[in-house]
Design a protein around this motif. Structure first.
Motif, PDB file in Angstrom:
ATOM      1  N   LEU A 124       0.822  -1.207   0.000  1.00  0.00           N
ATOM      2  CA  LEU A 124       0.000   0.000   0.000  1.00  0.00           C
ATOM      3  C   LEU A 124       0.857   1.257   0.000  1.00  0.00           C
ATOM      4  O   LEU A 124       0.543   2.236  -0.686  1.00  0.00           O
ATOM      5  CB  LEU A 124      -0.930  -0.013   1.216  1.00  0.00           C
ATOM      6  N   SER A 125       1.956   1.235   0.744  1.00  0.00           N
ATOM      7  CA  SER A 125       2.868   2.387   0.760  1.00  0.00           C
ATOM      8  C   SER A 125       3.468   2.625  -0.619  1.00  0.00           C
ATOM      9  O   SER A 125       3.625   3.773  -1.056  1.00  0.00           O
ATOM     10  CB  SER A 125       3.985   2.158   1.777  1.00  0.00           C
ATOM     11  N   ALA A 126       3.822   1.539  -1.315  1.00  0.00           N
ATOM     12  CA  ALA A 126       4.385   1.672  -2.660  1.00  0.00           C
ATOM     13  C   ALA A 126       3.386   2.318  -3.611  1.00  0.00           C
ATOM     14  O   ALA A 126       3.744   3.189  -4.421  1.00  0.00           O
ATOM     15  CB  ALA A 126       4.797   0.301  -3.189  1.00  0.00           C
ATOM     16  N   VAL A 127       2.121   1.921  -3.514  1.00  0.00           N
ATOM     17  CA  VAL A 127       1.084   2.487  -4.378  1.00  0.00           C
ATOM     18  C   VAL A 127       0.930   3.984  -4.117  1.00  0.00           C
ATOM     19  O   VAL A 127       0.835   4.797  -5.054  1.00  0.00           O
ATOM     20  CB  VAL A 127      -0.255   1.753  -4.165  1.00  0.00           C
ATOM     21  N   LEU A 128       0.909   4.386  -2.844  1.00  0.00           N
ATOM     22  CA  LEU A 128       0.740   5.799  -2.496  1.00  0.00           C
ATOM     23  C   LEU A 128       1.896   6.647  -3.024  1.00  0.00           C
ATOM     24  O   LEU A 128       1.688   7.721  -3.606  1.00  0.00           O
ATOM     25  CB  LEU A 128       0.636   5.949  -0.977  1.00  0.00           C
ATOM     26  N   LEU A 129       3.127   6.182  -2.836  1.00  0.00           N
ATOM     27  CA  LEU A 129       4.289   6.951  -3.291  1.00  0.00           C
ATOM     28  C   LEU A 129       4.352   7.040  -4.803  1.00  0.00           C
ATOM     29  O   LEU A 129       4.632   8.103  -5.366  1.00  0.00           O
ATOM     30  CB  LEU A 129       5.567   6.318  -2.741  1.00  0.00           C
ATOM     31  N   LEU A 130       4.096   5.933  -5.494  1.00  0.00           N
ATOM     32  CA  LEU A 130       4.138   5.951  -6.958  1.00  0.00           C
ATOM     33  C   LEU A 130       3.050   6.860  -7.521  1.00  0.00           C
ATOM     34  O   LEU A 130       3.275   7.572  -8.511  1.00  0.00           O
ATOM     35  CB  LEU A 130       3.976   4.529  -7.500  1.00  0.00           C
ATOM     36  N   ALA A 131       1.878   6.867  -6.893  1.00  0.00           N
ATOM     37  CA  ALA A 131       0.801   7.752  -7.337  1.00  0.00           C
ATOM     38  C   ALA A 131       1.189   9.213  -7.152  1.00  0.00           C
ATOM     39  O   ALA A 131       0.932  10.059  -8.017  1.00  0.00           O
ATOM     40  CB  ALA A 131      -0.486   7.444  -6.569  1.00  0.00           C
ATOM     41  N   GLY A 132       1.840   9.524  -6.028  1.00  0.00           N
ATOM     42  CA  GLY A 132       2.283  10.891  -5.794  1.00  0.00           C
ATOM     43  C   GLY A 132       3.318  11.353  -6.801  1.00  0.00           C
ATOM     44  O   GLY A 132       3.222  12.463  -7.348  1.00  0.00           O
ATOM     45  N   PHE A 133       4.294  10.507  -7.104  1.00  0.00           N
ATOM     46  CA  PHE A 133       5.314  10.866  -8.077  1.00  0.00           C
ATOM     47  C   PHE A 133       4.723  10.982  -9.475  1.00  0.00           C
ATOM     48  O   PHE A 133       5.104  11.860 -10.253  1.00  0.00           O
ATOM     49  CB  PHE A 133       6.454   9.847  -8.067  1.00  0.00           C
ATOM     50  N   ALA A 134       3.802  10.102  -9.820  1.00  0.00           N
ATOM     51  CA  ALA A 134       3.172  10.173 -11.138  1.00  0.00           C
ATOM     52  C   ALA A 134       2.401  11.477 -11.308  1.00  0.00           C
ATOM     53  O   ALA A 134       2.434  12.109 -12.373  1.00  0.00           O
ATOM     54  CB  ALA A 134       2.238   8.978 -11.330  1.00  0.00           C
ATOM     55  N   ALA A 135       1.709  11.919 -10.246  1.00  0.00           N
ATOM     56  CA  ALA A 135       0.956  13.175 -10.308  1.00  0.00           C
ATOM     57  C   ALA A 135       1.889  14.372 -10.486  1.00  0.00           C
ATOM     58  O   ALA A 135       1.608  15.288 -11.272  1.00  0.00           O
ATOM     59  CB  ALA A 135       0.118  13.333  -9.042  1.00  0.00           C
ATOM     60  N   ILE A 136       3.033  14.356  -9.792  1.00  0.00           N
ATOM     61  CA  ILE A 136       3.987  15.469  -9.900  1.00  0.00           C
ATOM     62  C   ILE A 136       4.603  15.516 -11.295  1.00  0.00           C
ATOM     63  O   ILE A 136       4.738  16.594 -11.899  1.00  0.00           O
ATOM     64  CB  ILE A 136       5.078  15.321  -8.828  1.00  0.00           C
ATOM     65  N   ILE A 137       4.983  14.354 -11.828  1.00  0.00           N
ATOM     66  CA  ILE A 137       5.580  14.311 -13.168  1.00  0.00           C
ATOM     67  C   ILE A 137       4.578  14.792 -14.216  1.00  0.00           C
ATOM     68  O   ILE A 137       4.914  15.566 -15.123  1.00  0.00           O
ATOM     69  CB  ILE A 137       6.062  12.886 -13.485  1.00  0.00           C
ATOM     70  N   ALA A 138       3.328  14.363 -14.094  1.00  0.00           N
ATOM     71  CA  ALA A 138       2.300  14.791 -15.039  1.00  0.00           C
ATOM     72  C   ALA A 138       2.058  16.288 -14.948  1.00  0.00           C
ATOM     73  O   ALA A 138       1.890  16.973 -15.967  1.00  0.00           O
ATOM     74  CB  ALA A 138       1.005  14.021 -14.778  1.00  0.00           C
ATOM     75  N   LEU A 139       2.065  16.805 -13.715  1.00  0.00           N
ATOM     76  CA  LEU A 139       1.850  18.240 -13.527  1.00  0.00           C
ATOM     77  C   LEU A 139       2.992  19.052 -14.121  1.00  0.00           C
ATOM     78  O   LEU A 139       2.771  20.098 -14.758  1.00  0.00           O
ATOM     79  CB  LEU A 139       1.710  18.541 -12.028  1.00  0.00           C
ATOM     80  N   ALA A 140       4.233  18.570 -13.936  1.00  0.00           N
ATOM     81  CA  ALA A 140       5.387  19.287 -14.489  1.00  0.00           C
ATOM     82  C   ALA A 140       5.409  19.241 -16.009  1.00  0.00           C
ATOM     83  O   ALA A 140       5.760  20.224 -16.673  1.00  0.00           O
ATOM     84  CB  ALA A 140       6.672  18.687 -13.922  1.00  0.00           C
ATOM     85  N   ARG A 141       5.023  18.110 -16.574  1.00  0.00           N
ATOM     86  CA  ARG A 141       5.094  17.938 -18.029  1.00  0.00           C
ATOM     87  C   ARG A 141       3.968  18.661 -18.753  1.00  0.00           C
ATOM     88  O   ARG A 141       4.156  19.194 -19.854  1.00  0.00           O
ATOM     89  CB  ARG A 141       5.079  16.449 -18.369  1.00  0.00           C
ATOM     90  N   TYR A 142       2.805  18.677 -18.163  1.00  0.00           N
ATOM     91  CA  TYR A 142       1.623  19.214 -18.852  1.00  0.00           C
ATOM     92  C   TYR A 142       1.071  20.459 -18.155  1.00  0.00           C
ATOM     93  O   TYR A 142      -0.138  20.714 -18.214  1.00  0.00           O
ATOM     94  CB  TYR A 142       0.532  18.140 -18.925  1.00  0.00           C
ATOM     95  N   HIS A 143       1.950  21.248 -17.520  1.00  0.00           N
ATOM     96  CA  HIS A 143       1.448  22.408 -16.787  1.00  0.00           C
ATOM     97  C   HIS A 143       0.843  23.460 -17.714  1.00  0.00           C
ATOM     98  O   HIS A 143      -0.111  24.139 -17.354  1.00  0.00           O
ATOM     99  CB  HIS A 143       2.571  23.022 -15.934  1.00  0.00           C
ATOM    100  N   ARG A 144       1.396  23.582 -18.936  1.00  0.00           N
ATOM    101  CA  ARG A 144       0.824  24.563 -19.868  1.00  0.00           C
ATOM    102  C   ARG A 144      -0.594  24.165 -20.280  1.00  0.00           C
ATOM    103  O   ARG A 144      -1.492  25.004 -20.350  1.00  0.00           O
ATOM    104  CB  ARG A 144       1.717  24.686 -21.097  1.00  0.00           C
ATOM    105  N   ALA A 145      -0.774  22.884 -20.555  1.00  0.00           N
ATOM    106  CA  ALA A 145      -2.119  22.405 -20.902  1.00  0.00           C
ATOM    107  C   ALA A 145      -3.069  22.585 -19.717  1.00  0.00           C
ATOM    108  O   ALA A 145      -4.251  22.895 -19.902  1.00  0.00           O
ATOM    109  CB  ALA A 145      -2.058  20.936 -21.320  1.00  0.00           C
TER     110      ALA A 145
END
Length: 331
Positions: free
Chosen positions: A151-172
């Motif tokens: 469960l901890s792995a799922v939470l951390l991976l979800a957090g990192f995925a959200a940050i990467i998506a936000l950084a990559r697609y912030h203009r959109a």
């Protein structure tokens, strides 16, 4: 201030959970807890505030001169109080921006500092979890501990995925938010104003990330020291109660319990944090020991933050801002 009164029943309910779980045996365990260890744990929290104040001044760089050393500790304590007093910690960034603005630091800059601070926290948790995962690979685990790791792995991976998506697609994201506000019939001038604020935040965040690598490394070391101390409180509570449990498992229990508490939508995750930690800890050390440890842990890392941070908040922010913060939270 009337909006604060409804918090009292929530805090009382959260206190009742360990009492109901531990029964009369819990009182005996609490009575035998070493007072020197309790004072040491309080000292650890004071050191955490000092470390966070140093981290804030490093993030401010040359603007740190606008904020004195003593006042920076007060800002940290007031911000921590706001995080503990509002659902999901939503009052934390608002308090930080308001207090820094009174010292001549723009909201875009202070919000970027808060974002960098959160990124450092997430990086620490990722590194700590990676170490715990490696530790678990070479030790025999119970099904309960295996579930906690997953469960901890799922939470951390979800957090990192959200940050990467936000950084990559912030203009959109900025364009999409503009279209959404247009559909909601927000005035064009207001939409342009909000877009400019987002762009100012992006630029301030970029400037913060461009700090010298040595300074960024020192900030991360302070972050690691802060969380290492704070997440050792539960371990020390169990140690003082005579329980034999590894620090790594207390780290995972706190991580999952605090995450579950945020979902309760109550200030500081009261109720949800206690219930989750009790469900995870009781099978490992027994009900009475778990109840006593949870009560000590929450007293040090939550109630003490409210008691000590409240006066700092009122002194620096004042009652009018507290009332406005409560209205935003309640609305």
């Amino acid at each position: 201030m009337k909006r604060l009164l409804w918090l009292l029943p929530c805090l009382l309910i959260a206190l009742l959970i360990p009492f109901l779980l531990g029964g009369s045996d819990m009182w005996q365990r609490l009575a035998s807890f070493p007072s020197q260890l309790l004072l040491a744990m309080l000292g650890m929290i004071l050191l955490c505030w000092l470390l966070n104040a140093m981290r804030l001044r490093l993030l401010l760089a040359e603007r740190a001169r606008q904020l004195g050393r003593i006042k920076s500790i007060g800002v940290v304590m007031a911000t921590e109080f706001a995080i503990c007093a509002t659902p999901g910690g939503t009052g934390g960034p608002l308090t930080l921006m308001a207090l820094l603005a009174r010292n001549g630091i723009r909201p875009a800059r202070s919000s970027a500092l808060f974002a960098i601070d959160q990124l450092n926290d997430l990086l620490f948790f990722f590194c700590a979890f990676a170490g715990i995962l490696l530790y678990g690979l070479f030790h025999r685990l119970t099904p309960n501990l295996e579930n906690m790791l997953g469960l901890s792995a799922v939470l951390l991976l979800a957090g990192f995925a959200a940050i990467i998506a936000l950084a990559r697609y912030h203009r959109a994201l900025i364009r999409g938010s503009g279209h959404l506000l247009a559909r909601l019939k927000v005035r064009r001038a207001r939409r342009i104003h909000l877009a400019r604020k987002l762009l100012h935040f992006r630029d301030a965040l970029r400037d913060s990330l461009n700090l010298p690598r040595r300074r960024l490394a020192l900030i991360f070391l302070l972050t690691s020291a802060h969380w290492g101390l704070r997440f050792s409180v539960l371990y020390l509570a169990l140690y003082g109660l005579g329980a034999d449990i590894q620090w790594a498992w207390t780290f995972l229990i706190q991580m999952l319990a605090l995450s579950a508490g945020q979902l309760s939508l109550l200030p500081g995750g009261v109720g949800g944090t206690e219930l989750t930690s009790a469900a995870l800890l009781a099978p490992l050390v027994g009900k009475s020991t778990a109840a006593a440890a949870i009560l000590i842990w929450r007293a040090i890392t939550y109630y003490f933050y409210l008691l000590a941070g409240g006066p700092a908040f009122l002194l620096l922010a004042g009652r009018p801002f507290l009332r406005r913060l409560m209205r935003l939270r309640g609305g």
